[in-house]
Design an enzyme around this catalytic site. Structure first.
Site, PDB file in Angstrom:
ATOM      1  N   LEU A  60       0.826  -1.209   0.000  1.00 16.36           N
ATOM      2  CA  LEU A  60       0.000   0.000   0.000  1.00 16.36           C
ATOM      3  C   LEU A  60       0.861   1.261   0.000  1.00 16.36           C
ATOM      4  O   LEU A  60       1.862   1.340   0.712  1.00 16.36           O
ATOM      5  CB  LEU A  60      -0.944  -0.002   1.209  1.00 16.36           C
ATOM      6  CG  LEU A  60      -1.886  -1.212   1.318  1.00 16.36           C
ATOM      7  CD1 LEU A  60      -2.844  -1.041   2.506  1.00 16.36           C
ATOM      8  CD2 LEU A  60      -2.664  -1.460   0.037  1.00 16.36           C
ATOM      9  N   HIS A 105      -3.233   4.441  -2.169  1.00 19.96           N
ATOM     10  CA  HIS A 105      -4.173   3.588  -1.433  1.00 19.96           C
ATOM     11  C   HIS A 105      -4.683   4.311  -0.184  1.00 19.96           C
ATOM     12  O   HIS A 105      -5.842   4.202   0.174  1.00 19.96           O
ATOM     13  CB  HIS A 105      -3.476   2.292  -0.986  1.00 19.96           C
ATOM     14  CG  HIS A 105      -3.136   1.371  -2.113  1.00 19.96           C
ATOM     15  ND1 HIS A 105      -1.841   1.033  -2.443  1.00 19.96           N
ATOM     16  CD2 HIS A 105      -3.926   0.710  -2.988  1.00 19.96           C
ATOM     17  CE1 HIS A 105      -1.844   0.201  -3.459  1.00 19.96           C
ATOM     18  NE2 HIS A 105      -3.091  -0.010  -3.820  1.00 19.96           N
ATOM     19  N   GLY A 149      -9.035   3.044  -7.761  1.00 22.70           N
ATOM     20  CA  GLY A 149      -8.308   4.219  -8.239  1.00 22.70           C
ATOM     21  C   GLY A 149      -8.607   4.464  -9.721  1.00 22.70           C
ATOM     22  O   GLY A 149      -8.778   3.528 -10.496  1.00 22.70           O
ATOM     23  N   LYS A 168      -6.463   5.590 -11.616  1.00 21.00           N
ATOM     24  CA  LYS A 168      -5.216   5.376 -12.342  1.00 21.00           C
ATOM     25  C   LYS A 168      -5.344   4.193 -13.303  1.00 21.00           C
ATOM     26  O   LYS A 168      -4.935   4.269 -14.450  1.00 21.00           O
ATOM     27  CB  LYS A 168      -4.068   5.140 -11.368  1.00 21.00           C
ATOM     28  CG  LYS A 168      -2.845   4.694 -12.107  1.00 21.00           C
ATOM     29  CD  LYS A 168      -1.610   4.733 -11.279  1.00 21.00           C
ATOM     30  CE  LYS A 168      -0.514   4.024 -12.022  1.00 21.00           C
ATOM     31  NZ  LYS A 168      -0.625   2.577 -11.897  1.00 21.00           N
ATOM     32  N   SER A 220       2.409   0.590  -6.843  1.00 19.42           N
ATOM     33  CA  SER A 220       3.244  -0.344  -6.070  1.00 19.42           C
ATOM     34  C   SER A 220       4.507  -0.683  -6.851  1.00 19.42           C
ATOM     35  O   SER A 220       5.546  -0.993  -6.279  1.00 19.42           O
ATOM     36  CB  SER A 220       2.464  -1.613  -5.766  1.00 19.42           C
ATOM     37  OG  SER A 220       1.284  -1.274  -5.086  1.00 19.42           O
ATOM     38  N   ARG A 221       4.414  -0.631  -8.170  1.00 19.60           N
ATOM     39  CA  ARG A 221       5.567  -1.009  -9.003  1.00 19.60           C
ATOM     40  C   ARG A 221       6.633   0.083  -9.045  1.00 19.60           C
ATOM     41  O   ARG A 221       7.716  -0.143  -9.568  1.00 19.60           O
ATOM     42  CB  ARG A 221       5.117  -1.398 -10.405  1.00 19.60           C
ATOM     43  CG  ARG A 221       4.365  -2.730 -10.410  1.00 19.60           C
ATOM     44  CD  ARG A 221       3.993  -3.188 -11.795  1.00 19.60           C
ATOM     45  NE  ARG A 221       3.535  -4.563 -11.804  1.00 19.60           N
ATOM     46  CZ  ARG A 221       2.250  -4.936 -11.848  1.00 19.60           C
ATOM     47  NH1 ARG A 221       1.298  -4.038 -11.879  1.00 19.60           N
ATOM     48  NH2 ARG A 221       1.931  -6.219 -11.845  1.00 19.60           N
TER      49      ARG A 221
END
Ligand code: PAF
Length: 530
Positions: free
Chosen positions: A34, A38, A157, A159, A196-197
């Site tokens: 997270l 998030h 999200g 995104k 997260s990446r």
């Protein structure tokens, strides 16, 4: 915050969680690791939808879903950090964190699992082209999570826009009884979208990755200076990315809401998505922006007494739009006609008066629409019962319709409006971003009318009588020659029987957000409290 690992624990929490039993259950599914994006999503989930509404209960799930990773993708090394996830979710307001094992989620094994397949057209664009099976994996796990959790609201999200569009479609197609809410992408100070990446990136790659939002911003600048050719915009963004040393997987421009290809022969369409996927070191990163020709327009039509003006006024404040009460404009003309002693029923008496009428609206004023006629504020005068009694006759004259429609269109040229009134979605703003036909049965409208009369201290006729009057008014409105009551083909019908005003507004906000993402048109500060 409770930690839940099994479906049994989850079910028990969902059914008997502490707190207000009327509180809605808001669900934020994640794959963990997270980040601030998030955190914002969970905080949004934990906030009440309306100022007086109860605090929702929030469930966050963390499950790295093997179904959505293709061969050679990063399932094994996807970042996992359960302790930090728990701390972040709790701090952001989650009531429980569900983190099942793969065996718990798919007890019969993956091979035998029933899958959910999104519609083919949504799998022929953007990320789906290179990530085969990815969205089927997302759809399958999300459907299973929704069946287990049975939330009132799912928050995702913006995104992952394609994912959001697909999940909305699944929820609609499977008639799942919940709302889907997208939340604006959270960005670092250099514009890079939280992901997260991003954790895979070295410092140098991290700096390079910021070229992705920068390249898209170049596309926006070109759009703002008038470039409308999708191929040229795509090429411009691609060139920027390549110049920044990034390997481009795609740059694609589509119709934003349904991810359909843009049709240059069709009339100007709604918001467009300009999206890109790149490789930066070990990470595959995506980002997009939504481009609009003008600020949004919402058109709300429907029969008399369906509650249009109450709802429209609040909706305008909540979305940072200007409330255009076209009814007030027709009232102002009626007031003018009566003042001149002309017969409101006779078009030849009404028409000449229009030339000497200068109607202006103070659109920025909050609350009631401020209306002036030839410099005099008539906001109060136009609410007089004599005006109320004559307005529908005056509004039925073609000359009046024409004059006011033109004026309304001129007001709408700059967008940023919620307009309410007859034929607003058909004749006045046929290109509105959202058209709603707000209605209620005659019986419900009769009940509301009776309640309103009672509140204002007037005698209340029997309900059957009120209902008959309303039905007759509908019949007249629908069959009149000029500007009949007509639902625009692309309008969403919203039947408000049994719904509180707040529920109607929340529904309208959700409908608006399906079309206009938060990132493209953010809600005003404090808008949710309006
Ligand atoms: O966006 C994500 O994190 C995942 O795709 C989701 C929605 C949790 C499904 O695994």
């Amino acid at each position: 915050m409770q930690l839940l690992q099994t479906c049994d624990e989850l079910r028990r929490w969902c059914r008997s969680a502490p707190g207000d039993p009327a509180a809605a259950l808001h669900f934020v599914p994640t794959m963990g690791a997270l980040h601030q994006g998030h955190r914002h999503l969970i905080e949004r989930a934990a906030a009440p939808l309306s100022p007086s509404g109860p605090l929702p209960r929030v469930l966050v799930s963390v499950f790295v879903n093997p179904l959505q990773f293709g061969p050679g993708e990063d399932f094994e090394r996807y970042p996992r950090d359960p302790l930090a996830d728990g701390a972040l979710a709790a701090a952001a307001g989650a009531g429980a964190l569900f983190s099942p094992s793969v065996g718990e989620m798919f007890p019969g094994g993956e091979a035998e699992l029933t899958r959910v397949l999104p519609p083919p057209a949504l799998l022929q664009v953007l990320c789906a082209r290179s990530r085969l099976g990815h969205f089927e994996g997302v759809a399958t796990v999300v459907a299973r999570l929704l069946a287990l959790v049975q939330p009132d609201r799912l928050l995702l999200g913006e995104k992952d826009w394609q994912q959001l569009v697909i999940v909305r479609r699944i929820v609609a197609d499977l008639a799942l009884p919940l709302r889907v809410q997208g939340c604006a992408t959270w960005r670092e100070s250099d514009g890079l979208a939280a992901s997260s990446r991003n954790r895979y990136l070295s410092e140098q790659q991290r700096a390079q990755a910021a070229r992705l939002p920068a390249a898209l911003a170049q596309g926006r600048r070109a759009w703002q200076s008038g470039e409308r050719d999708p191929a040229r915009l795509e090429q411009l963004v691609r060139a920027e990315l390549e110049q920044g040393g990034l390997a481009v997987e795609y740059v694609e421009m589509l119709e934003a809401r349904r991810l359909r290809p843009l049709d240059s022969s069709a009339p100007p369409q709604g918001p467009r998505l300009l999206a890109a996927a790149i490789r930066c070191g070990p990470s595959r990163l995506i980002d997009h922006l939504v481009l609009m020709n003008r600020p949004p327009i919402v058109a709300i039509d429907g029969p008399a007494g369906a509650g249009k003006s109450t709802v429209t006024r609040v909706l305008a404040r909540r979305l940072g739009l200007i409330y255009l009460d076209t009814g007030a404009m027709y009232r102002a003309v009626t007031w003018w006609v009566l003042r001149h002693g002309a017969n409101p029923a006779v078009a030849t008496e009404v028409a000449p008066l229009l030339a000497g009428l200068e109607l202006s609206l103070d659109l920025e004023a909050s609350g009631e629409q401020q209306v002036s006629v030839n410099g005099h504020d008539v906001s109060q005068a136009i609410r007089h019962p004599d005006v109320t009694a004559q307005v529908s006759q005056v509004a039925a004259h073609a000359c009046v319709r024409e004059a006011l429609t033109q004026q309304q269109r001129a007001l709408g040229a700059r967008g940023r409006l919620v307009a309410e009134g007859r034929d607003i979605g058909t004749a006045v703003f046929p290109d509105a971003d959202l058209k709603v036909f707000l209605t209620a049965t005659a019986a419900e409208r009769a009940r509301r009318r009776a309640h309103d009369l009672e509140q204002r201290g007037f005698a209340v006729p029997p309900l059957v009588e009120l209902e008959a009057l309303i039905a007759e008014r509908d019949r007249q409105d629908s069959s009149r020659e000029v500007a009949p009551l007509l639902q625009a083909e692309d309008a969403v019908e919203l039947i408000t029987d049994g719904l509180a005003i707040e529920e109607v507004i929340t529904t309208l906000v959700d409908l608006f957000r399906e079309r206009i993402p938060e990132e493209a048109w953010p809600a005003p500060e404090g808008g949710a409290d309006a």
